[in-house]
Design a protein around this motif. Structure first.
Motif, mmCIF file in Angstrom:
data_model
loop_
_atom_site.group_PDB
_atom_site.id
_atom_site.type_symbol
_atom_site.label_atom_id
_atom_site.label_comp_id
_atom_site.label_asym_id
_atom_site.label_seq_id
_atom_site.Cartn_x
_atom_site.Cartn_y
_atom_site.Cartn_z
ATOM 1 N N GLU A 1 -2.014 27.269 -81.336
ATOM 2 C CA GLU A 1 -0.525 26.986 -80.398
ATOM 3 C C GLU A 1 0.457 26.572 -81.473
ATOM 4 O OE1 GLU A 1 -1.171 26.511 -76.680
ATOM 5 O OE2 GLU A 1 -1.519 29.231 -75.805
ATOM 6 N N ASP A 2 0.013 25.382 -81.033
ATOM 7 C CA ASP A 2 0.867 24.125 -81.815
ATOM 8 C C ASP A 2 0.593 25.043 -83.970
ATOM 9 O OD1 ASP A 2 1.359 22.775 -79.162
ATOM 10 O OD2 ASP A 2 -0.196 21.341 -80.505
ATOM 11 N N SER B 1 4.355 26.767 -87.688
ATOM 12 C CA SER B 1 4.673 28.077 -88.978
ATOM 13 C C SER B 1 5.912 29.202 -88.355
ATOM 14 C CB SER B 1 3.823 29.656 -89.094
ATOM 15 O OG SER B 1 2.577 28.784 -89.124
ATOM 16 N N SER B 2 6.241 29.498 -86.905
ATOM 17 C CA SER B 2 7.263 30.347 -86.908
ATOM 18 C C SER B 2 8.430 29.822 -87.234
ATOM 19 C CB SER B 2 7.300 31.127 -85.322
ATOM 20 O OG SER B 2 8.254 31.327 -84.965
ATOM 21 N N ASP B 3 8.683 27.886 -86.937
ATOM 22 C CA ASP B 3 9.804 27.780 -87.182
ATOM 23 C C ASP B 3 10.107 27.557 -88.472
ATOM 24 O OD1 ASP B 3 9.920 26.937 -84.787
ATOM 25 O OD2 ASP B 3 9.050 24.725 -84.227
ATOM 26 N N VAL C 1 9.490 29.975 -90.666
ATOM 27 C CA VAL C 1 9.167 31.272 -91.240
ATOM 28 C C VAL C 1 11.526 31.728 -90.863
ATOM 29 C CG1 VAL C 1 9.499 33.495 -90.265
ATOM 30 C CG2 VAL C 1 6.959 32.315 -91.023
ATOM 31 N N VAL C 2 11.538 30.695 -89.885
ATOM 32 C CA VAL C 2 12.903 30.988 -89.670
ATOM 33 C C VAL C 2 13.994 30.194 -90.440
ATOM 34 C CG1 VAL C 2 14.809 30.876 -87.733
ATOM 35 C CG2 VAL C 2 12.939 31.239 -86.814
ATOM 36 N N THR C 3 13.848 29.558 -90.748
ATOM 37 C CA THR C 3 14.173 28.392 -91.911
ATOM 38 C C THR C 3 14.344 28.877 -93.104
ATOM 39 O OG1 THR C 3 13.650 26.376 -90.763
ATOM 40 C CG2 THR C 3 13.777 25.768 -92.892
ATOM 41 N N ILE C 4 13.130 29.980 -93.146
ATOM 42 C CA ILE C 4 12.766 30.140 -94.708
ATOM 43 C C ILE C 4 13.756 31.214 -95.007
ATOM 44 C CG2 ILE C 4 11.348 31.736 -96.173
ATOM 45 C CD1 ILE C 4 8.967 29.256 -95.568
ATOM 46 N N GLU C 5 14.005 32.335 -93.461
ATOM 47 C CA GLU C 5 14.368 33.192 -93.489
ATOM 48 C C GLU C 5 15.944 33.089 -93.720
ATOM 49 O OE1 GLU C 5 13.394 35.166 -90.563
ATOM 50 O OE2 GLU C 5 11.821 36.544 -91.534
ATOM 51 N N ARG C 6 16.612 31.738 -92.978
ATOM 52 C CA ARG C 6 18.426 31.320 -93.222
ATOM 53 C C ARG C 6 18.374 31.337 -94.505
ATOM 54 N NH1 ARG C 6 17.664 28.898 -89.043
ATOM 55 N NH2 ARG C 6 16.841 26.787 -89.916
#
Length: 123
Positions: free
Chosen positions: A35-36, A41-43, A45-50
């Motif tokens: 889960e961690d 990974s989700s964080d 992905v958000v950074t890469i998308e931004r």
């Protein structure tokens, strides 16, 4: 069955319960780590998308300053990709690719863009 055999059977059940409990705790720890990792990974992905969106804005501004028609070039690249995919993909939808190619050619001629002008844009 004597008292000794019942005690032995009960001890066997207790030992097995301890093993199962240890396995359960191990699985819970592994699940928490997973889960961690997913959250990290989700964080990312958000950074890469931004960052990607910021880069797109910059590239669009640079292309506009240079007088490049990004939409036309993307369409041409898509057509090229579809044509190369169509060679290996039997029974693919070639009609849509041909229509897209014709539309792109029409846009190029309507906009007054010639291929000679495009030759200087490829740097």
């Amino acid at each position: 069955m004597g008292l000794g055999s019942k005690a032995k059977a009960l001890q066997t059940v207790a030992d097995r319960a301890e093993q199962l409990y240890a396995q359960l705790m191990d699985i819970r720890e592994r699940l928490a780590r997973i889960e961690d990792d997913i959250e990290d990974s989700s964080d990312r992905v958000v950074t890469i998308e931004r960052e990607l969106e910021e880069q797109r804005v910059i590239l669009d501004a640079l292309a506009e300053d240079a007088g490049l028609d990004i939409e036309r070039r993307i369409a041409e690249a898509s057509i090229t990709h579809a044509e190369s995919s169509g060679d290996t993909n039997e029974g693919g939808d070639t009609d849509a690719t041909e229509e897209g190619a014709a539309a792109t050619e029409d846009e190029a001629t309507e906009g007054g863009n010639s291929t000679a002008e495009d030759g200087t844009d490829d740097e």
